[in-house]
Scaffold this motif. Structure first.
Motif, PDB file in Angstrom:
ATOM      1  N   ARG A 390       1.855   0.638  -7.711  1.00 22.91           N
ATOM      2  CA  ARG A 390       2.046   2.151  -8.138  1.00 22.91           C
ATOM      3  C   ARG A 390       3.268   2.587  -7.693  1.00 22.91           C
ATOM      4  O   ARG A 390       4.058   2.394  -6.741  1.00 22.91           O
ATOM      5  CB  ARG A 390       1.148   2.900  -7.542  1.00 22.91           C
ATOM      6  CG  ARG A 390      -0.331   2.468  -8.053  1.00 22.91           C
ATOM      7  CD  ARG A 390      -1.553   3.594  -7.558  1.00 22.91           C
ATOM      8  NE  ARG A 390      -1.302   4.055  -6.335  1.00 22.91           N
ATOM      9  CZ  ARG A 390      -2.035   5.328  -5.647  1.00 22.91           C
ATOM     10  NH1 ARG A 390      -2.573   5.842  -6.764  1.00 22.91           N
ATOM     11  NH2 ARG A 390      -1.680   5.699  -4.591  1.00 22.91           N
ATOM     12  N   VAL A 392       4.672   6.392  -7.000  1.00 29.07           N
ATOM     13  CA  VAL A 392       3.958   7.585  -6.458  1.00 29.07           C
ATOM     14  C   VAL A 392       5.109   8.691  -6.215  1.00 29.07           C
ATOM     15  O   VAL A 392       6.178   8.322  -5.981  1.00 29.07           O
ATOM     16  CB  VAL A 392       3.035   7.284  -5.398  1.00 29.07           C
ATOM     17  CG1 VAL A 392       2.846   8.639  -4.641  1.00 29.07           C
ATOM     18  CG2 VAL A 392       2.221   6.330  -5.289  1.00 29.07           C
ATOM     19  N   SER A 394       5.579  12.276  -4.239  1.00 24.32           N
ATOM     20  CA  SER A 394       4.959  13.023  -3.391  1.00 24.32           C
ATOM     21  C   SER A 394       5.657  14.077  -2.797  1.00 24.32           C
ATOM     22  O   SER A 394       6.894  14.084  -3.260  1.00 24.32           O
ATOM     23  CB  SER A 394       4.542  12.200  -2.093  1.00 24.32           C
ATOM     24  OG  SER A 394       3.787  10.853  -2.403  1.00 24.32           O
ATOM     25  N   GLU A 400       0.284  13.291  -2.095  1.00 21.28           N
ATOM     26  CA  GLU A 400       0.792  12.728  -3.367  1.00 21.28           C
ATOM     27  C   GLU A 400       0.398  13.425  -4.489  1.00 21.28           C
ATOM     28  O   GLU A 400      -0.693  14.139  -4.590  1.00 21.28           O
ATOM     29  CB  GLU A 400      -0.168  11.443  -3.196  1.00 21.28           C
ATOM     30  CG  GLU A 400      -0.028  10.575  -4.581  1.00 21.28           C
ATOM     31  CD  GLU A 400      -1.090   9.342  -4.511  1.00 21.28           C
ATOM     32  OE1 GLU A 400      -1.650   9.077  -5.450  1.00 21.28           O
ATOM     33  OE2 GLU A 400      -0.945   8.848  -3.516  1.00 21.28           O
ATOM     34  N   TYR A 403       0.902   9.657  -9.899  1.00 18.13           N
ATOM     35  CA  TYR A 403       1.412   8.077  -9.896  1.00 18.13           C
ATOM     36  C   TYR A 403       1.168   7.533 -10.995  1.00 18.13           C
ATOM     37  O   TYR A 403       0.509   7.994 -12.038  1.00 18.13           O
ATOM     38  CB  TYR A 403       0.315   7.585  -8.769  1.00 18.13           C
ATOM     39  CG  TYR A 403      -1.040   7.560  -9.392  1.00 18.13           C
ATOM     40  CD1 TYR A 403      -1.531   6.446  -9.754  1.00 18.13           C
ATOM     41  CD2 TYR A 403      -2.078   8.515  -8.857  1.00 18.13           C
ATOM     42  CE1 TYR A 403      -2.799   6.219 -10.329  1.00 18.13           C
ATOM     43  CE2 TYR A 403      -3.288   8.330  -9.093  1.00 18.13           C
ATOM     44  CZ  TYR A 403      -3.781   7.103  -9.801  1.00 18.13           C
ATOM     45  OH  TYR A 403      -5.071   7.013 -10.165  1.00 18.13           O
ATOM     46  N   THR A 404       1.967   6.436 -11.202  1.00 19.28           N
ATOM     47  CA  THR A 404       1.855   5.698 -12.318  1.00 19.28           C
ATOM     48  C   THR A 404       2.138   4.187 -12.159  1.00 19.28           C
ATOM     49  O   THR A 404       2.502   3.971 -11.045  1.00 19.28           O
ATOM     50  CB  THR A 404       2.997   6.366 -13.432  1.00 19.28           C
ATOM     51  OG1 THR A 404       2.883   5.608 -14.786  1.00 19.28           O
ATOM     52  CG2 THR A 404       4.322   6.169 -13.021  1.00 19.28           C
ATOM     53  N   GLN A 405       2.165   3.363 -13.207  1.00 30.00           N
ATOM     54  CA  GLN A 405       2.664   2.040 -12.924  1.00 30.00           C
ATOM     55  C   GLN A 405       3.509   1.785 -14.030  1.00 30.00           C
ATOM     56  O   GLN A 405       3.590   1.935 -14.943  1.00 30.00           O
ATOM     57  CB  GLN A 405       1.131   1.122 -13.222  1.00 30.00           C
ATOM     58  CG  GLN A 405       1.346  -0.249 -13.081  1.00 30.00           C
ATOM     59  CD  GLN A 405       0.004  -1.094 -13.149  1.00 30.00           C
ATOM     60  OE1 GLN A 405      -0.816  -0.581 -12.472  1.00 30.00           O
ATOM     61  NE2 GLN A 405       0.264  -2.282 -13.451  1.00 30.00           N
ATOM     62  N   ASN A 426       4.930   1.560  -4.084  1.00 26.15           N
ATOM     63  CA  ASN A 426       3.908   0.911  -3.165  1.00 26.15           C
ATOM     64  C   ASN A 426       3.792  -0.716  -3.691  1.00 26.15           C
ATOM     65  O   ASN A 426       2.792  -1.002  -4.073  1.00 26.15           O
ATOM     66  CB  ASN A 426       2.579   1.618  -3.027  1.00 26.15           C
ATOM     67  CG  ASN A 426       2.539   2.793  -2.516  1.00 26.15           C
ATOM     68  OD1 ASN A 426       3.650   3.370  -1.992  1.00 26.15           O
ATOM     69  ND2 ASN A 426       1.773   3.946  -2.760  1.00 26.15           N
ATOM     70  N   THR A 435      12.149   3.903  -1.488  1.00 20.83           N
ATOM     71  CA  THR A 435      11.964   5.516  -1.927  1.00 20.83           C
ATOM     72  C   THR A 435      13.344   6.088  -2.303  1.00 20.83           C
ATOM     73  O   THR A 435      14.368   5.623  -1.891  1.00 20.83           O
ATOM     74  CB  THR A 435      11.196   6.319  -0.647  1.00 20.83           C
ATOM     75  OG1 THR A 435      12.016   6.219   0.391  1.00 20.83           O
ATOM     76  CG2 THR A 435       9.960   5.599  -0.549  1.00 20.83           C
TER      77      THR A 435
END
Length: 730
Positions: A390, A392, A394, A400, A403-405, A426, A435
């Motif tokens: 994922r 994310v 935040s 959080e 989120y997406t893929q 992640n 990040t």
């Protein structure tokens, strides 16, 4: 004589009619498998809300969890409209209707599941509907009990079947039982408890007048067995609920909802419980965009500001119409009101707090502007990185928000409102995921999340004859501080696998139907030749029972392989079947066996497998309680603080974790525990400090007033000036 014949004919007609009613009470279309999109801790809360909605639609309902997949549930008794509403308002991945296929015969050899349906006094329950469900395939079989309570179901194929009985009229659902086929079973005992205890009272409005046709619900609180009882008030506002002995939460399904009440009917036959509705005010307004245009289908919800209960129960909720208008009906307490974008648009919530004292029509919301945020995930060398991980978004304090893929091109997209965000990937196996911190004031593009330098671990998995094994799961679990996710892959047709991980030390496991001995490797470059061979296994058979030797018939037995390093334990589980038995095949080695069943403390023992063995696990009932209250330093009730009770470390072999309960509105908590000496303490990231920090409690007897004062995290640095003596180096 003719009168006697007439009565006999009426009796026959009544018996036939009851059979017809029974056949209609459990139609095939009322059985569903529901797959929820939820995290493990949240799945039961989502299921509870769905079950309550199904009950509102009429009829009894049961919702039973899949033992190995917390997101999958069996829902009995729901109608089509309930399913449609559930799809619209719950995070549902899949809903599948199950149908009884009477054309399918039994397995070769004629396997069956048979037994008896009885009540809590061992009296037979005739005309109970008994259903058996095989979760993996979604297949369903069923039939009715006869006059002696006996039932017999032909089973179409092998598998683990969940069996449950539904009584009619004053009965609810039985506790479910698991049966393995083959061999099947002929002695399954299903207990459907009669409602022989009474909850009654009157529902009145804010002016003290009776309220007719209000639905009153009693929901089981301990070891929820699928039963939720409901009744409607008459013209005088009176209601009666017939329920079995137990503990219940009783509520009135009206807006705004009066405070739910706890009822204990274990030591008394009846209780009178009256409700008075709060004064209601209409609160309405409009939801708009930043440019003034109305937003349709925007959810607007109100929740009492002091509500700490989980699942959260909205006092009222509405969706805006085409002109952006909504209306809520609220009582005279403090509420938090939330308006948000429709789910298909993206993240963006606006909240306000109010205490209604009169009708309001001007509580408007302006939703924040949302902007697209786009980027790519890349390998260390700049190539495309995609897979089961994922990305994310935040807030800087770690909350959080979305989120997406990434897609097959490594591209990911968010929709976020203005603000500062930390965007992270992640990636499994990476202890330090990449990040990027961004400031959103408009559309954002060009974000690049590049993974650290990575290497491969590869090898093969073979059976004992040297043939390759396909679809064996290979896991590389990082060794060290923290608990980053494992890198996971499956073997191909040649038994080969390849894992991609950053530099580090890993414990490599291969898992098929049994666990293989693990291996530890240090990765500083590509590592090859990490091969596995299917191990020799032995039968581990056993029984789970209470202190009196009676079988515990619903739960799971976990086998735990201690990891070569802290945090690397491997855990799997097997079902406890209807007769208290369990079975597993394990390679030679040392294991922890841990049994878990509702209403009992977890029981653990260590076993050493050198051949076939038989094991008995005895569980202690959670027959005692520890109660108390948690407040903040200013005396206010602390919301949502988990409380944990552990057996003293001196008795670690018998350690149990009491079920922790989230705070209710008054900051109170209740823990159910077995006999023993416990260390009780709050366990909250939000409130990491408490006075006292922990309390030592011995039960029996039940412990009352085990109170704590909690303190939040410090939000800024502070300086403490302490007297210091240098004498003796202190």
């Amino acid at each position: 004589m003719p009168r006697i014949v007439t009565w006999l004919l009426l009796a026959v007609a009544w018996t036939w009619a009851m059979g017809e009613i029974a056949a209609q009470e459990v139609p095939s279309s009322s059985v569903w498998i529901v797959h929820l999109d939820c995290h493990e801790d949240d799945c039961s809360r989502q299921a509870m809300a769905i079950r309550r909605e199904a009950a509102r639609r009429g009829g009894r309902v049961a919702m039973l969890p899949h033992p190995a997949n917390p997101g999958r549930w069996l829902l009995l008794g729901a109608d089509e409209e309930t399913i449609a509403r559930m799809r619209a308002h719950a995070p549902v991945l899949e809903v599948r209707r199950l149908a009884y296929d009477e054309s399918r015969g039994a397995l070769d050899g004629g396997y069956q599941i048979a037994g008896q349906v009885v009540d809590q006094y061992d009296a037979p329950v005739p005309n109970a509907w008994v259903s058996a469900t095989e979760f993996e395939s979604g297949q369903l079989a069923g039939g009715f009990s006869d006059a002696s309570g006996a039932f017999q179901i032909d089973i179409p194929f092998a598998g683990d079947w969940l069996v449950i009985a539904q009584g009619l009229f004053d009965h609810g659902f039985s506790s479910p039982a698991w049966v393995r086929v083959p061999p099947g079973a002929t002695d399954v005992r299903l207990v459907v408890r009669k409602g022989d205890h009474l909850i009654h009272g009157v529902v009145r409005d804010a002016d003290g007048l009776p309220v007719a046709d209000a639905m009153v619900m009693a929901e089981t609180l301990v070891c929820v067995d699928g039963n939720l009882y409901q009744a409607y008030t008459d013209e005088e506002g009176h209601y009666e609920l017939r329920v079995p002995a137990g503990e219940y939460e009783v509520s009135v399904d009206l807006v705004p909802q009066p405070r739910a009440r706890h009822v204990d009917l274990r030591d008394q036959d009846s209780v009178e419980l009256d409700f008075q509705l709060p004064t209601v005010h209409s609160i309405s307004g409009q939801v708009r965009r930043g440019d003034g245009q109305p937003v349709s289908e925007a959810p607007v919800r109100a929740m009492p500001s002091s509500a700490c209960r989980i699942p959260r129960r909205w006092a009222d909720q509405d969706e805006t119409d085409a002109s952006g208008r909504y209306a809520l009906f609220l009582g005279e307490i403090s509420y938090q009101v939330l308006a948000e974008w429709p789910e298909d648009i993206g993240y963006g919530v606006v909240t306000t707090t109010l205490t209604p004292r009169e009708v309001r029509s001007d509580l408007d919301f302006v939703l924040p502007e949302l902007y697209p945020v786009q980027g790519t995930t890349q390998t260390h060398s700049g190539g495309v990185l995609y897979g089961p991980f994922r990305v994310v978004a935040s807030t800087p304090d770690g909350q959080e928000v979305a989120y997406t893929q990434p897609d097959d091109s490594g591209v990911f997209t968010f929709t976020l409102m203005a603000g500062r965000y930390v965007i992270g990937a992640n990636i499994v196996g990476y202890p330090d995921p990449p990040t990027v911190t961004i400031e959103v004031t408009g559309p954002v593009t060009g974000i690049a999340l590049r993974s650290p330098e990575a290497f491969t671990i590869s090898g093969h998995v073979m059976d004992r004859s040297g043939q390759p094994m396909e679809d064996v799961t290979i896991m590389a679990q990082p060794v060290g501080e923290g608990e980053p996710e494992s890198a996971v892959r499956g073997t191909d047709a040649s038994g080969a696998y390849t894992l991609t991980v950053p530099a580090g030390v890993y414990e490599i496991r291969a898992v098929a139907d049994v666990p293989f001995p693990s291996r530890v490797v240090t990765v500083m470059e590509d590592v090859t030749g990490i091969d596995f061979t299917y191990p020799v296994t032995y039968h581990v058979r056993g029984r789970v029972q209470d202190a009196s030797g009676h079988p515990i018939t619903l739960g799971r037995v976990y086998y735990i392989i201690p990891g070569k390093h802290p945090g690397n334990d491997y855990i799997q589980s097997e079902l406890i079947y209807y007769d208290g038995s369990f079975a597993m095949d394990l390679p030679a080695g040392a294991y922890w066996l841990e049994a878990e069943a509702c209403g009992y403390a977890r029981g653990r023992r260590t076993i050493r497998v050198l051949g076939d063995i038989s094991v008995t696990l005895t569980l202690t009932p959670l027959s005692h309680r520890i109660r108390g209250r948690v407040t903040t330093a200013d005396g206010a009730a602390a919301c949502g603080v988990p409380i944990v009770a552990r057996v003293d470390e001196a008795l670690y072999e018998g350690e149990t974790m009491a079920d922790w309960v989230q705070e209710m509105d008054l900051g109170t908590y209740e823990l159910r525990v077995g006999p023993g000496e416990y260390v009780v303490h709050p366990a909250s990231e939000r409130y990491p400090f408490s006075v006292p920090s922990a309390r030592r409690i011995a039960v029996p007897p039940d412990a009352e007033n085990v109170d704590f004062v909690v303190f939040p995290k410090f939000s800024e640095k502070i300086t403490l000036y302490l007297p210091i003596s240098l004498r003796d180096g202190r």
